[in-house]
Design a protein around this motif. Sequence first.
Motif, PDB file in Angstrom:
ATOM      1  N   ARG A   1     -11.432   5.516  -6.437  1.00 32.87           N
ATOM      2  CA  ARG A   1     -10.048   5.360  -6.923  1.00 32.87           C
ATOM      3  C   ARG A   1      -9.502   6.773  -7.166  1.00 32.87           C
ATOM      4  NH1 ARG A   1      -8.429   1.797 -11.437  1.00 32.87           N
ATOM      5  NH2 ARG A   1      -6.717   1.421 -10.022  1.00 32.87           N
ATOM      6  N   ALA A   2      -8.310   7.005  -6.689  1.00 26.50           N
ATOM      7  CA  ALA A   2      -7.717   8.337  -6.910  1.00 26.50           C
ATOM      8  C   ALA A   2      -7.367   8.494  -8.395  1.00 26.50           C
ATOM      9  CB  ALA A   2      -6.475   8.493  -6.043  1.00 26.50           C
TER      10      ALA A   2
ATOM     11  N   ASP B   1       5.412   1.966   1.012  1.00 27.39           N
ATOM     12  CA  ASP B   1       5.970   1.826  -0.341  1.00 27.39           C
ATOM     13  C   ASP B   1       6.533   3.150  -0.844  1.00 27.39           C
ATOM     14  OD1 ASP B   1       3.926   3.397  -1.693  1.00 27.39           O
ATOM     15  OD2 ASP B   1       2.555   1.704  -1.364  1.00 27.39           O
TER      16      ASP B   1
ATOM     17  N   GLY C   1     -11.037  -2.606  -2.439  1.00 28.15           N
ATOM     18  CA  GLY C   1     -10.078  -3.206  -1.505  1.00 28.15           C
ATOM     19  C   GLY C   1      -9.993  -2.484  -0.170  1.00 28.15           C
ATOM     20  N   LEU C   2      -9.763  -1.159  -0.209  1.00 34.38           N
ATOM     21  CA  LEU C   2      -9.589  -0.424   1.057  1.00 34.38           C
ATOM     22  C   LEU C   2     -10.897  -0.314   1.842  1.00 34.38           C
ATOM     23  CD1 LEU C   2      -7.048   2.440   0.294  1.00 34.38           C
ATOM     24  CD2 LEU C   2      -6.673   0.269   1.468  1.00 34.38           C
TER      25      LEU C   2
ATOM     26  N   ALA D   1      -4.169   6.954  -9.535  1.00 33.16           N
ATOM     27  CA  ALA D   1      -4.193   5.487  -9.541  1.00 33.16           C
ATOM     28  C   ALA D   1      -4.873   4.972 -10.808  1.00 33.16           C
ATOM     29  CB  ALA D   1      -4.911   4.968  -8.301  1.00 33.16           C
TER      30      ALA D   1
ATOM     31  N   LYS E   1       0.979  -2.917  -6.600  1.00 30.63           N
ATOM     32  CA  LYS E   1       0.285  -2.359  -7.761  1.00 30.63           C
ATOM     33  C   LYS E   1       0.666  -0.896  -8.003  1.00 30.63           C
ATOM     34  CE  LYS E   1      -4.286  -2.260  -7.546  1.00 30.63           C
ATOM     35  NZ  LYS E   1      -5.638  -2.791  -7.507  1.00 30.63           N
ATOM     36  N   TYR E   2       0.756  -0.094  -6.900  1.00 32.83           N
ATOM     37  CA  TYR E   2       0.956   1.348  -7.082  1.00 32.83           C
ATOM     38  C   TYR E   2       2.419   1.784  -6.911  1.00 32.83           C
ATOM     39  CZ  TYR E   2      -4.093   1.326  -7.120  1.00 32.83           C
ATOM     40  OH  TYR E   2      -5.386   1.056  -7.440  1.00 32.83           O
TER      41      TYR E   2
ATOM     42  N   ASN F   1      -1.896  -3.655  -3.036  1.00 31.74           N
ATOM     43  CA  ASN F   1      -1.916  -2.227  -3.415  1.00 31.74           C
ATOM     44  C   ASN F   1      -0.498  -1.663  -3.504  1.00 31.74           C
ATOM     45  OD1 ASN F   1      -4.619  -1.982  -3.739  1.00 31.74           O
ATOM     46  ND2 ASN F   1      -5.024  -1.013  -1.750  1.00 31.74           N
TER      47      ASN F   1
ATOM     48  N   GLY G   1      -8.851  -1.872 -11.500  1.00 37.39           N
ATOM     49  CA  GLY G   1      -8.942  -1.686 -10.037  1.00 37.39           C
ATOM     50  C   GLY G   1     -10.413  -1.529  -9.709  1.00 37.39           C
ATOM     51  N   SER G   2     -10.808  -2.046  -8.579  1.00 36.06           N
ATOM     52  CA  SER G   2     -12.245  -1.987  -8.265  1.00 36.06           C
ATOM     53  C   SER G   2     -12.599  -0.830  -7.341  1.00 36.06           C
ATOM     54  CB  SER G   2     -12.674  -3.292  -7.599  1.00 36.06           C
ATOM     55  OG  SER G   2     -12.002  -3.422  -6.355  1.00 36.06           O
ATOM     56  N   GLY G   3     -11.625  -0.337  -6.590  1.00 30.96           N
ATOM     57  CA  GLY G   3     -11.936   0.695  -5.588  1.00 30.96           C
ATOM     58  C   GLY G   3     -12.666   0.082  -4.399  1.00 30.96           C
TER      59      GLY G   3
END
Length: 528
Positions: free
Chosen positions: A473-474, A454, A488-489, A477, A429-430, A426, A484-486
């Motif tokens: 997902r924000a 980051d 991971g977190l 983002a 990525k971000y 992440n 992105g799958s939303g």
Amino acid sequence: MQTSKNKPNVLFDDAAACRELFESANDLIQSVNENGRFLYVNKKWRDVLGYTEEEASRMAFPDIIHQDHLQACFSLFQELKKGKSFDNVRTQFVAKNGRVIDVSGNISVRTKDGKFVSTWGIFREAVPHTEVEDTLRQEQKFSQALIDSLPSIFYVFEVPSLRMIRWNRALTHIFGFSNEETAKMSPIDFIDEHDKRSADLLIRNVAAHGKAAAELNVRAKDGHTVPYFFSAVHIGIDDKKYIVGIGIDITDLRKREMELDRVAKKLVRRDFELLQTNDILRIRDEQITKEHELNRAKSEFVSLASHQLKTPLTIIKWYIDMLNAGYAGDSLKKEKEYLGKIYNNTERMIELIDAFLNVSRLELDVFSVKKEPINLKDKMELILKNFEPKIKEKNLKLLRSYAKSNFVFASDVKMIQIIFENLISNAIKYTPSGGQIQVRMQKKGSEILIGVVDTGIGIPGDQQSKIFTKFFRADNASSYKADGSGLGLYIVKTVVEKIGGKVWFRSPASSNQHKNIGTAFYVAFSSN
Ligand code: ADP
């Protein structure tokens, strides 16, 4: 005593007849002169008091009055001498033999020319002894009839001898002992073997506190037992002490109590059954709701997952079509580029499928934790190494800040890998190219604290509360990076909590979506 001059009166004209009348009277008749000496005493007087006529003629009235009454009699005599008569005079005579006789009678005065001459006293033995006895017997009969009419048992016994003094018919009738037998028994003899100690205690309590009550089982002559409620009081008459008690048959009461108890138990059981049924119904309802919820979540998951897989698949198909259609021409470079795209999207698909599988495993709870000692620093370094090409590609600066501690921690290696990979990927990525990523590791007491900080796009303040939600997902983002799958977190949080850790983040809340505000994710594990 008066004579009438108008009417002829034979009797009073005849002194002999008059004397005979006095002599045969059943009352004690006496006449006393002004000095108190006897002028006349009749036969009944002489018989009762035991003096002869001769003796009486030498006596005065104080000679026959009991000394306790002398004072009163002297006062009375003074009044008589003044001419007063008295009715219903009560006093005591003392006979020659010393016998004290209760008498009551009338005393009148004889006068001549207004002057006192003598008294006339007519007395009767107040209450003969036999009469007292009769009255007593009468009263006793009455009270016995009264206590016999009681439906409960009634008894009186002497203490401390425990001799039965009085009892009613109910007692002999119910217990089956005759009056003779009862007279020889002690009250404890009527009580059932098991309750004898309690009966003894009841008697002692009555004697000590004046009254007491107890429930005791009585044993009748034929051996059958009956529950009774006894209530007794302690009384003293002269110097004797008695216990008076009544006993009430409580068989019906006990039966009703038992019945009540049975009904109460039944009610409790019924209530319990109802509760159980309720529980079963509630659990079933919960299961149905859960199943519905699960089904809904499953369909949602399947639709979102398909949607997410569709993007890389479409891209793969598109490049394959382009290759097939010869868009690459003879250019090896183009061909390589297309194949590269196909490869990347295949990778992306593998990543997505991995994420889906992890979510499904976590939700089905088939992810078992296998603990082993893990050097967290080494593990992090290994993951960073795998990400090195991407870091280089984006020209990111990677900083490490490890405290000089031992970061060995017993946990599940696969889970630690999932956590670290997601946070690092992440951050890469971000964070736009040229940015910076810092990996920190330190110990705080018994806690191991890991931070991935980051300088990337950050998380908008109004969406921070949803960041660990599945598929979320924000806005910044998804517009910055389409794929992105939303998940991971969501996976990170579930896994961290599964191994007993905590995860949180800090990102300065900024309304400016285009400003790189950076994000810091932290994970804490307790090393015990
Ligand atoms: P994904 O990255 O596939 O979208 P995640 O579950 O890993 O899904 O992350 C959920 C969301 O959290 C992301 O879409 C993004 O909005 C936000 N996010 C996670 N990590 C960062 C980060 N390092 N910087 C900024 N936003 C992040």
